[in-house]
Design a protein around this motif. Structure first.
Motif, PDB file in Angstrom:
ATOM      1  N   ARG A 208     -17.201 -38.757  12.340  1.00 35.41           N
ATOM      2  CA  ARG A 208     -16.412 -37.962  10.976  1.00 35.41           C
ATOM      3  C   ARG A 208     -15.255 -37.088  11.673  1.00 35.41           C
ATOM      4  NH1 ARG A 208     -20.711 -34.171   9.013  1.00 35.41           N
ATOM      5  NH2 ARG A 208     -20.782 -33.889  11.471  1.00 35.41           N
ATOM      6  N   SER A 209     -15.173 -36.847  12.852  1.00 38.52           N
ATOM      7  CA  SER A 209     -13.993 -36.225  13.308  1.00 38.52           C
ATOM      8  C   SER A 209     -12.904 -36.980  13.664  1.00 38.52           C
ATOM      9  CB  SER A 209     -14.086 -35.359  14.539  1.00 38.52           C
ATOM     10  OG  SER A 209     -14.789 -36.161  15.545  1.00 38.52           O
ATOM     11  N   VAL A 210     -12.883 -38.358  13.740  1.00 32.06           N
ATOM     12  CA  VAL A 210     -12.041 -39.283  13.967  1.00 32.06           C
ATOM     13  C   VAL A 210     -10.894 -39.449  12.651  1.00 32.06           C
ATOM     14  CG1 VAL A 210     -11.155 -41.602  14.493  1.00 32.06           C
ATOM     15  CG2 VAL A 210     -13.213 -40.593  15.613  1.00 32.06           C
ATOM     16  N   PRO A 211      -9.325 -39.206  12.930  1.00 24.32           N
ATOM     17  CA  PRO A 211      -8.605 -39.334  11.547  1.00 24.32           C
ATOM     18  C   PRO A 211      -8.552 -40.713  11.529  1.00 24.32           C
ATOM     19  CG  PRO A 211      -7.509 -38.764  13.681  1.00 24.32           C
ATOM     20  CD  PRO A 211      -8.658 -38.587  14.043  1.00 24.32           C
ATOM     21  N   PRO A 212      -8.082 -40.954  10.114  1.00 24.43           N
ATOM     22  CA  PRO A 212      -7.682 -42.514   9.725  1.00 24.43           C
ATOM     23  C   PRO A 212      -6.510 -43.065  10.713  1.00 24.43           C
ATOM     24  CG  PRO A 212      -7.925 -40.985   7.799  1.00 24.43           C
ATOM     25  CD  PRO A 212      -8.111 -39.946   8.982  1.00 24.43           C
ATOM     26  N   GLY A 213      -6.853 -44.175  11.197  1.00 25.08           N
ATOM     27  CA  GLY A 213      -5.879 -44.927  12.092  1.00 25.08           C
ATOM     28  C   GLY A 213      -6.406 -44.412  13.505  1.00 25.08           C
ATOM     29  N   GLY A 214      -7.012 -43.461  13.904  1.00 23.85           N
ATOM     30  CA  GLY A 214      -7.658 -43.109  14.932  1.00 23.85           C
ATOM     31  C   GLY A 214      -8.664 -43.947  15.654  1.00 23.85           C
ATOM     32  N   SER A 215      -8.827 -44.079  17.015  1.00 21.51           N
ATOM     33  CA  SER A 215      -9.821 -44.774  17.557  1.00 21.51           C
ATOM     34  C   SER A 215     -10.580 -43.781  18.350  1.00 21.51           C
ATOM     35  CB  SER A 215      -9.245 -45.941  18.303  1.00 21.51           C
ATOM     36  OG  SER A 215      -8.499 -46.715  17.745  1.00 21.51           O
TER      37      SER A 215
ATOM     38  N   VAL B  67     -14.303 -47.903  18.262  1.00 17.97           N
ATOM     39  CA  VAL B  67     -14.144 -48.325  16.793  1.00 17.97           C
ATOM     40  C   VAL B  67     -13.084 -47.435  16.399  1.00 17.97           C
ATOM     41  CG1 VAL B  67     -16.794 -48.383  16.483  1.00 17.97           C
ATOM     42  CG2 VAL B  67     -15.621 -46.272  16.345  1.00 17.97           C
ATOM     43  N   GLN B  68     -12.478 -48.049  15.328  1.00 25.11           N
ATOM     44  CA  GLN B  68     -11.112 -47.285  14.882  1.00 25.11           C
ATOM     45  C   GLN B  68     -11.591 -46.989  13.174  1.00 25.11           C
ATOM     46  OE1 GLN B  68      -7.935 -50.051  13.889  1.00 25.11           O
ATOM     47  NE2 GLN B  68      -6.442 -48.349  13.694  1.00 25.11           N
ATOM     48  N   VAL B  69     -11.312 -45.792  12.977  1.00 25.45           N
ATOM     49  CA  VAL B  69     -11.333 -45.434  11.541  1.00 25.45           C
ATOM     50  C   VAL B  69     -10.260 -45.895  10.930  1.00 25.45           C
ATOM     51  CG1 VAL B  69     -11.609 -43.504   9.792  1.00 25.45           C
ATOM     52  CG2 VAL B  69     -13.129 -43.354  12.046  1.00 25.45           C
ATOM     53  N   THR B  70     -10.230 -46.949   9.857  1.00 21.73           N
ATOM     54  CA  THR B  70      -9.285 -47.326   9.061  1.00 21.73           C
ATOM     55  C   THR B  70      -8.762 -46.473   7.751  1.00 21.73           C
ATOM     56  OG1 THR B  70     -10.684 -48.861   7.571  1.00 21.73           O
ATOM     57  CG2 THR B  70      -9.684 -49.768   9.592  1.00 21.73           C
ATOM     58  N   HIS B  71      -9.990 -45.823   7.068  1.00 18.12           N
ATOM     59  CA  HIS B  71      -9.747 -44.964   6.045  1.00 18.12           C
ATOM     60  C   HIS B  71     -10.745 -44.409   5.819  1.00 18.12           C
ATOM     61  CE1 HIS B  71     -10.517 -48.497   3.609  1.00 18.12           C
ATOM     62  NE2 HIS B  71     -10.761 -47.850   2.659  1.00 18.12           N
ATOM     63  N   ARG B  72     -10.892 -43.290   5.103  1.00 15.61           N
ATOM     64  CA  ARG B  72     -11.696 -42.470   4.653  1.00 15.61           C
ATOM     65  C   ARG B  72     -12.001 -42.755   2.893  1.00 15.61           C
ATOM     66  NH1 ARG B  72     -13.395 -38.674   7.946  1.00 15.61           N
ATOM     67  NH2 ARG B  72     -12.156 -38.207   9.672  1.00 15.61           N
ATOM     68  N   SER B  73     -13.009 -42.606   2.429  1.00 16.27           N
ATOM     69  CA  SER B  73     -13.383 -42.533   1.031  1.00 16.27           C
ATOM     70  C   SER B  73     -14.446 -41.443   0.552  1.00 16.27           C
ATOM     71  CB  SER B  73     -13.738 -44.010   0.631  1.00 16.27           C
ATOM     72  OG  SER B  73     -15.071 -44.302   1.100  1.00 16.27           O
TER      73      SER B  73
ATOM     74  N   ALA C 228     -21.422 -41.002   5.266  1.00 18.56           N
ATOM     75  CA  ALA C 228     -21.099 -39.787   5.789  1.00 18.56           C
ATOM     76  C   ALA C 228     -22.331 -39.328   6.789  1.00 18.56           C
ATOM     77  CB  ALA C 228     -20.610 -38.570   4.778  1.00 18.56           C
ATOM     78  N   ARG C 229     -23.456 -39.671   6.088  1.00 20.29           N
ATOM     79  CA  ARG C 229     -24.576 -39.213   7.062  1.00 20.29           C
ATOM     80  C   ARG C 229     -24.877 -40.085   8.387  1.00 20.29           C
ATOM     81  NH1 ARG C 229     -29.748 -41.609   6.768  1.00 20.29           N
ATOM     82  NH2 ARG C 229     -31.291 -40.220   7.688  1.00 20.29           N
ATOM     83  N   THR C 230     -24.495 -41.471   8.308  1.00 18.41           N
ATOM     84  CA  THR C 230     -24.433 -42.159   9.493  1.00 18.41           C
ATOM     85  C   THR C 230     -23.398 -41.804  10.399  1.00 18.41           C
ATOM     86  OG1 THR C 230     -25.564 -43.947   8.180  1.00 18.41           O
ATOM     87  CG2 THR C 230     -24.367 -44.648  10.168  1.00 18.41           C
ATOM     88  N   ALA C 231     -22.114 -41.611   9.665  1.00 17.58           N
ATOM     89  CA  ALA C 231     -21.009 -41.165  10.786  1.00 17.58           C
ATOM     90  C   ALA C 231     -21.358 -40.159  11.445  1.00 17.58           C
ATOM     91  CB  ALA C 231     -19.976 -41.069   9.798  1.00 17.58           C
TER      92      ALA C 231
ATOM     93  N   ILE D 208     -23.257 -40.842  14.858  1.00 15.49           N
ATOM     94  CA  ILE D 208     -22.492 -41.639  15.693  1.00 15.49           C
ATOM     95  C   ILE D 208     -21.667 -40.591  16.626  1.00 15.49           C
ATOM     96  CG2 ILE D 208     -20.903 -43.704  16.119  1.00 15.49           C
ATOM     97  CD1 ILE D 208     -21.941 -44.671  13.452  1.00 15.49           C
ATOM     98  N   GLY D 209     -22.231 -40.617  17.928  1.00 14.51           N
ATOM     99  CA  GLY D 209     -21.395 -39.727  18.859  1.00 14.51           C
ATOM    100  C   GLY D 209     -20.321 -40.400  19.315  1.00 14.51           C
ATOM    101  N   VAL D 210     -19.078 -39.900  19.534  1.00 10.15           N
ATOM    102  CA  VAL D 210     -17.868 -40.483  19.961  1.00 10.15           C
ATOM    103  C   VAL D 210     -17.326 -39.604  21.050  1.00 10.15           C
ATOM    104  CG1 VAL D 210     -17.459 -41.846  17.904  1.00 10.15           C
ATOM    105  CG2 VAL D 210     -16.394 -39.906  18.171  1.00 10.15           C
ATOM    106  N   GLY D 211     -16.615 -40.234  21.736  1.00  6.59           N
ATOM    107  CA  GLY D 211     -15.655 -39.462  22.779  1.00  6.59           C
ATOM    108  C   GLY D 211     -14.224 -40.143  22.847  1.00  6.59           C
TER     109      GLY D 211
END
Length: 76
Positions: free
Chosen positions: A4-11, A38-44, A61-64, A67-70
């Motif tokens: 959830r903390s990855v901005p749209p367009g971010g990887s 993974v890349q976040v293409t957009h939020r909805s 949102a619950r699944t996101a 998912i832990g990311v670095g």
């Protein structure tokens, strides 16, 4: 940090998936597993749309949150 903390367009690189076996296995089949970028293409309203390679799919949102990311260092 989670997806959830990855901005749209971010990887980001997946470091952990903290879900029950069924959903975790399905995400693994889609390519969301530790070590993958993974890349976040957009939020909805429901969550996020993510890309793994050429594939795109929705993640609620619950699944996101599970998912832990670095940081993604630019390597595939």
């Amino acid at each position: 940090m989670d997806l959830r903390s990855v901005p749209p367009g971010g990887s980001a690189r997946v470091v952990a998936v903290d879900l029950d076996d069924g959903p975790r296995v399905r995400l693994r089949e889609l390519g969301v597993r530790p070590g993958r970028v993974v890349q976040v293409t957009h939020r909805s309203a429901f969550g996020l749309v993510v890309a793994v390679g050429a594939d795109r799919f929705a993640v609620d949102a619950r699944t996101a949150a599970a998912i832990g990311v670095g940081a993604h260092d630019g390597q595939p």
